[in-house]
Design a protein around this motif. Structure first.
Motif, PDB file in Angstrom:
ATOM      1  N   GLN A  81      29.897  19.029   4.165  1.00 23.72           N
ATOM      2  CA  GLN A  81      29.493  19.284   2.772  1.00 23.72           C
ATOM      3  C   GLN A  81      29.387  17.946   2.052  1.00 23.72           C
ATOM      4  O   GLN A  81      30.222  17.058   2.233  1.00 23.72           O
ATOM      5  CB  GLN A  81      30.526  20.157   2.075  1.00 23.72           C
ATOM      6  CG  GLN A  81      30.252  20.377   0.602  1.00 23.72           C
ATOM      7  CD  GLN A  81      31.321  21.203  -0.086  1.00 23.72           C
ATOM      8  OE1 GLN A  81      31.803  22.187   0.465  1.00 23.72           O
ATOM      9  NE2 GLN A  81      31.717  20.794  -1.282  1.00 23.72           N
ATOM     10  N   ASP A 123      24.701  21.466   0.932  1.00 26.26           N
ATOM     11  CA  ASP A 123      25.139  21.717   2.309  1.00 26.26           C
ATOM     12  C   ASP A 123      26.508  22.386   2.335  1.00 26.26           C
ATOM     13  O   ASP A 123      27.345  22.100   3.203  1.00 26.26           O
ATOM     14  CB  ASP A 123      25.174  20.420   3.122  1.00 26.26           C
ATOM     15  CG  ASP A 123      23.799  19.799   3.285  1.00 26.26           C
ATOM     16  OD1 ASP A 123      22.816  20.539   3.154  1.00 26.26           O
ATOM     17  OD2 ASP A 123      23.708  18.590   3.535  1.00 26.26           O
ATOM     18  N   ALA A 169      25.379  25.926   6.629  1.00 25.12           N
ATOM     19  CA  ALA A 169      25.589  24.950   5.553  1.00 25.12           C
ATOM     20  C   ALA A 169      24.272  24.692   4.827  1.00 25.12           C
ATOM     21  O   ALA A 169      23.592  23.702   5.093  1.00 25.12           O
ATOM     22  CB  ALA A 169      26.155  23.651   6.123  1.00 25.12           C
ATOM     23  N   ASP A 170      23.938  25.589   3.899  1.00 21.12           N
ATOM     24  CA  ASP A 170      22.676  25.416   3.167  1.00 21.12           C
ATOM     25  C   ASP A 170      22.785  25.848   1.701  1.00 21.12           C
ATOM     26  O   ASP A 170      21.773  25.995   1.021  1.00 21.12           O
ATOM     27  CB  ASP A 170      21.552  26.192   3.849  1.00 21.12           C
ATOM     28  CG  ASP A 170      21.773  27.710   3.839  1.00 21.12           C
ATOM     29  OD1 ASP A 170      22.855  28.152   3.391  1.00 21.12           O
ATOM     30  OD2 ASP A 170      20.871  28.445   4.276  1.00 21.12           O
ATOM     31  N   GLU A 194      23.895  25.484  -2.355  1.00 15.50           N
ATOM     32  CA  GLU A 194      24.077  24.465  -3.395  1.00 15.50           C
ATOM     33  C   GLU A 194      25.092  24.951  -4.417  1.00 15.50           C
ATOM     34  O   GLU A 194      25.244  26.148  -4.660  1.00 15.50           O
ATOM     35  CB  GLU A 194      22.748  24.177  -4.107  1.00 15.50           C
ATOM     36  CG  GLU A 194      21.781  23.343  -3.316  1.00 15.50           C
ATOM     37  CD  GLU A 194      20.594  22.921  -4.159  1.00 15.50           C
ATOM     38  OE1 GLU A 194      20.805  22.282  -5.216  1.00 15.50           O
ATOM     39  OE2 GLU A 194      19.459  23.243  -3.774  1.00 15.50           O
TER      40      GLU A 194
END
Length: 339
Positions: A241, A271, A294-295, A297
């Protein structure tokens, strides 16, 4: 229960050694309380968090404006969470981790107006993870009723290492001071190996001896939560992250040796790992759930106020208050509160 001990020994005018050990053990064991004060013997939640740390440090002063510092740390964390509700399945999460860290810092003057700070550090973590929870339905299966779940037990070990180097130039352009630097970190866990460059900068303007205005901005990287990277029920290839953090504020010296700090901050995170039901090819080529991706926001912003007064060298008493808000970006394109 919280505890700490600190000791320091000055060998001579140039060499000092110190040791700082501390820890905490907090437990919340609560029978479920329902509306109106009624209780249910079939509902129970247990949360425990305990940790211990020991930090040793050697300071070697080479001259009036230069030093070398070597520090090492060892620690343990033991958080756990359990929940049992009448008519539903038991859930239990236990994570025990051990960490080892070593850091070498140096600071030397280059010019009367320029100082160089640089160093290396390395951290290694070993996690033991135990999870008891209802099993998700298999591919093509109907959702099972909550009163008849299939429980799974996961026992896994995860190792993580994050060696790094950093460098910083500090320009003293009185009454303004500017710091420009970067950190380069190698990230290794699961099946992932990645490199994270994190540039950062700070500017401080001493308007009068008692008042300083400051601002800072920079990129920061942190690993995902350990259980998100296990092979069973996680994603071993989950990336780190990252966040771009910015703050601005003032420092004021008040009467009676009291320091006041007021800081406004904004952090934009990206991420971020989120739960995912997406089906992806596994290592053996067979379809499997991704579990985490991990996408996502996020952002957080707020204001922090700190009043601090030194009691003796290296020991302070303080009062602080933080007002903040954290949000996550919805797939529809709007921000939702996150807690």
């Amino acid at each position: 229960t919280d505890y700490l001990i600190r000791g320091e020994y000055r060998i001579d005018d140039h060499l000092t050694v110190s040791l700082f050990a501390f820890g905490s053990d907090d437990l919340l064991d609560q029978s479920g309380a329902l509306m109106g004060g009624a209780t249910s013997d079939g509902s129970n939640t247990r949360v425990n968090y305990n940790f211990q740390r020991a930090i040793a440090r050697i300071d070697w002063r080479l001259g009036p404006d230069s030093f070398i510092r070597l520090s090492g740390a060892i620690g343990r964390n033991g958080p756990s969470f359990g929940s049992r509700t009448a008519g539903q399945a038991q859930q239990q999460f236990d994570i025990e981790s051990f960490e080892l860290g070593l850091r070498l810092d140096a600071s030397v003057p280059v010019q009367p107006w320029l100082r160089a700070n640089f160093g290396i550090d390395a951290a290694a973590n070993a996690f033991g993870i135990g999870i008891t929870a209802p099993s998700p339905t298999g591919l093509g299966e109907y959702t099972r009723p909550v009163f008849d779940p299939i429980l799974i037990q996961i026992n896994a070990r995860v190792a993580r290492s994050t060696p790094a180097i950093y460098g910083e130039a500090v320009l003293d352009l009185a009454p303004v001071e500017i710091s420009l630097g970067t950190r380069l970190e190698l990230l290794r866990w699961g099946t992932l190996t990645d490199v994270a460059p994190d540039p950062r900068g700070v500017i401080r303007w001493r308007i009068v001896p008692e008042l300083t205005v400051k601002a800072a901005t920079g990129l920061f990287t942190q690993p995902p939560v350990a259980f998100q990277t296990i092979a069973q029920g996680g994603n071993p290839n989950l990336g780190p992250q990252r966040s771009w953090q910015t703050s601005a504020g003032v420092e004021a010296d008040l009467p009676f040796d009291i320091d006041l700090e007021v800081n406004g901050f904004y952090s934009h995170m990206f991420d971020i790992a989120r739960f995912s039901q997406q089906i992806v090819p596994g290592a053996d080529g067979q379809p499997r759930r991704e579990f985490f991706r991990a996408d996502q926001e996020g952002r957080a912003y707020g204001l922090e106020v700190v009043l601090r007064r030194p009691v003796e060298e290296g020991c302070y008493g303080w009062i602080s208050y933080t007002l903040s808000r954290s949000e996550r970006l919805n797939p529809g394109g709007y921000w939702l509160p996150f807690g």
